[in-house]
Design an enzyme around this catalytic site. Structure first.
Site, PDB file in Angstrom:
ATOM      1  N   HIS A  77      63.295 -43.576 -12.337  1.00  0.00           N
ATOM      2  CA  HIS A  77      62.472 -42.622 -11.601  1.00  0.00           C
ATOM      3  C   HIS A  77      63.352 -41.452 -11.178  1.00  0.00           C
ATOM      4  CE1 HIS A  77      58.525 -44.653 -10.761  1.00  0.00           C
ATOM      5  NE2 HIS A  77      59.216 -45.632 -11.321  1.00  0.00           N
ATOM      6  N   ASP A  78      62.782 -40.258 -11.223  1.00  0.00           N
ATOM      7  CA  ASP A  78      63.539 -39.074 -10.827  1.00  0.00           C
ATOM      8  C   ASP A  78      63.454 -38.936  -9.310  1.00  0.00           C
ATOM      9  OD1 ASP A  78      64.769 -36.691 -10.479  1.00  0.00           O
ATOM     10  OD2 ASP A  78      63.626 -35.596 -11.992  1.00  0.00           O
TER      11      ASP A  78
END
Length: 683
Positions: A77-78
């Protein structure tokens, strides 16, 4: 996407790729690549596939993966975005601000316990153990035992010296037949296994030829680095377009070099055309790309001359990563984004197999440069021109003072007359000759260096007797390797330096008499080792040898599969030939019988002996009895290599050859003349 992986025991008999049309594009993608005799009880791979970058799981040979194992592939996930979730109705894009690393590689001979979780980008080294319930978030060293969340090293399977030996043997690369034959030892005591297989592994590594990679003259900025990549042309989703693009974008106008290794086959022209299409996009970009188009005898020779290996998704990738590990070079994932992350490229430097640090190497070079400061510029240039391969460079530096100072009378070296001088004495004065080399010195030291003759206390005693004998009718041969090596080719110099460490040199010097005159034992090796082997010089050397037995009645004492002169004209000038056959291996076990049988022949005959270290003793014993006897070693196999004309050692299927892979697997022959020459067999 959640993919269930279940590969039963004994179901994978060869390295295999399991394909799937994961993107619905009617193309095959290798979801899992798994090596021979590996199995997966039950594992789940959680994967995000997209057309821009897709990853696979790679498992080496003889690896066992238990149940409930979870492998997380490219699920990052960013966390640098404002929102980490999904917004209804708004398009979602894959992370761009964090590094995407997805390829998971589990190498050979690993054990992965129940309920293990392995995160993206992890490589688990050869022989490692991951305990049940562990969460693996970073690479696991070879033979390490890791446990916990996050997984940490809690120990190693074996002692350091044992691990070093196993990393030289690398038994998982053997054929399935050889592994099966060694199963009892593989399931048994570690030291017995090492004692059995380490000598052959060491000898094999020393004989790996240097690949003939054409160097590129570089004039750009930064360090000189060479990255090896093997394009995966056969893949529906190949990595090579992305690898080339990433290299160009990262290393234009630098001294980094991309070495593309392409095998020669029926599709070569198509491969080159596909590369041309890609290169045409970068016509205005200045970077170094080197094409190596060949089918090298041993692909490991490439890895000794590079700084990093860029991975792909092929069934060969784990094997190539294993070669990179052998030479201590970094692996760079060819499917990560960005591909050449700073923390990866910073680790890239050439390291030799004994893991010597670069600063120690530079210190050695500095000391030698100081020592040689008063020599001519020509000698100084030899330092600058040393191989850029770090392992070869270290060996060169260690040996350089002996090579450069050999003609300066600054070092004490054995006195070794040329092979031609030995031939002249053999012909004009009817001298005999007993030769010593690495095999004979190893027997004296009690080391099992050679497969064809195990260490033997009595043989060692007799070799010492010959080495220190005072009989002027016998020429003593030792190889001319202790000083200047300029007459030898690159492969030979490399092997000499690898063998002749300071420790081995001291052992040899302790046995030799520096006041004695020796003769070059390589007189019977006229071809494969020399720099001039593509000229007329080898023919001249063989012609000189042939004069020894011209018009003579010969008694050839040889191993049962040696077949000297059969299939060629080496002994065409001899008046007659009879043969006494001994064992192909461990001939000294039948020594007394061989000696007695040979002594039945007339003393007017010339005895030629080719029986490994046993020949050294037999030639001496016959000489003191009044026979003319020559230990001629590899002369016939060298002649076969010369006739083949390839400039190197090659397989000769009908003759025993301890210097090439599987050279002990000899085909039968049916030759009436040869059979008629055999007067006795002791096999």
């Amino acid at each position: 996407m959640r993919i269930k992986l279940n590969i039963p025991e004994n179901s994978v008999q060869t390295d295999t790729a399991y394909m799937s049309d994961v993107l619905g594009e009617q193309k095959n993608f290798p979801v899992l690549v798994i090596g021979r005799d590996s199995y997966i009880e039950e594992a789940w791979a959680e994967v995000v596939f997209d057309s821009g970058m897709i990853y696979n799981l790679q498992v080496g040979r003889y690896t066992s993966i238990a149940g409930d194992v979870k492998i997380i592939v490219d699920m990052n996930h960013d966390y640098r975005r404002v929102c980490q979730g999904r917004i209804n109705g708004a398009p979602y894009h894959r992370p761009e601000r964090i590094r995407r690393k997805g390829q998971v590689v589990i190498m050979n001979d690993c054990w992965i316990g129940d309920d293990v979780t392995i995160m993206s980008g992890v490589t688990i080294g050869n022989g490692a153990v991951v305990a049940a319930g562990a969460v693996v978030v970073k690479d696991v060293p070879s033979y390490a035992i890791v446990s916990g969340n996050p997984a940490k090293v809690i120990g190693y399977r074996f002692e350091e010296r044992q691990i070093e030996a196993l990393e030289l043997i690398r038994w998982w690369n053997w054929t399935a037949e050889k592994v099966h034959a060694a199963a009892g030892l593989l399931y048994g005591d570690i030291d017995t296994f090492i004692e059995t297989f380490l000598p052959d592994a060491q000898r094999e590594l020393q004989q790996i030829p240097m690949a003939d990679i054409i160097p590129m003259e570089k004039t750009k900025s930064g360090p000189d680095r060479r990255l090896l990549y093997i394009p995966d042309f056969e893949q529906d989703y190949p990595t090579y377009p992305n690898v080339i693009e990433a290299f160009v974008n990262s290393y234009a106008d630098t001294n980094y070099e991309l070495l593309l290794y392409i095998r020669e086959d029926a599709d070569l022209q198509e491969k080159l055309e596909r590369l041309d299409d890609i290169f045409s996009k970068y016509e205005d970009v200045d970077c170094y790309v080197n094409l190596f188009v060949a089918n090298p005898e041993d692909e490991r020779s490439l890895f000794g001359q590079v700084d990093g290996y860029i991975t792909n998704r092929s069934t060969d990738n784990v094997r190539y990563m294993d070669m990179a590990d052998l030479y201590g070079i970094s692996c760079i994932s060819g499917v990560d984004v960005p591909m050449f992350a700073e923390q990866v490229t910073e680790r890239m430097c050439r390291t030799q197999t004994d893991k010597m640090q670069i600063d120690e190497l530079e210190r050695k070079v500095g000391e030698l440069q100081t020592m040689l400061s008063n020599l001519t510029n020509a000698y100084k240039q030899q330092i600058a021109q040393l191989s850029t391969n770090q392992y070869a460079m270290n060996l060169s530096v260690d040996n350089l003072k002996y090579e450069v100072l050999a003609t300066q009378d600054k070092l004490q070296l054995p006195t070794i007359r040329s092979g031609q001088e030995a031939i002249d004495k053999i012909i004009s004065e009817r001298k005999s000759m007993a030769r010593f080399g690495d095999g004979e010195f190893a027997v004296i030291a009690g080391v099992n260096r050679q497969k064809f003759q195990h260490a033997d206390a009595e043989l060692a005693r007799r070799l010492m007797e010959v080495l220190h004998m005072e009989n002027e009718e016998v020429l003593l041969g030792i190889p001319d390797i202790y000083g200047d090596l300029s007459k030898y080719n690159t492969e030979c110099r490399y092997n000499i330096r690898a063998y002749l460490t300071e420790e081995v040199r001291k052992q040899n010097y302790d046995l030799l008499d520096m006041d004695r005159t020796y003769y070059d034992a390589y007189v019977t090796r006229p071809y494969a080792s020399y720099l001039d082997n593509n000229t007329d010089a080898p023919k001249q050397r063989f012609d000189a040898l042939k004069k020894i037995w011209q018009g003579r009645n010969l008694v050839i004492v040889e191993g049962e599969k040696s077949r000297l002169g059969i299939g060629n004209d080496l002994f065409a000038g001899a008046k007659s030939i009879v043969r006494i056959l001994g064992p192909a291996e461990h001939a000294f076990d039948r020594y007394e019988e061989l000696l007695a049988e040979t002594k039945k022949q007339g003393k007017d005959k010339l005895v030629l002996v080719a029986l490994g270290p046993t020949a050294t003793v037999l030639a001496y014993d016959l000489a003191i009895e009044g026979y003319q006897a020559l230990d001629i070693g590899h002369v016939d196999i060298e002649y076969e290599w010369f006739l083949a004309g390839k400039g190197r050692k090659t397989e000769v299927k009908t003759k025993y050859n301890n210097e090439v892979a599987e050279g002990d697997q000899v085909e039968d022959i049916h030759d009436a003349e040869y059979e008629s020459q055999i007067i006795a067999r002791y096999v």
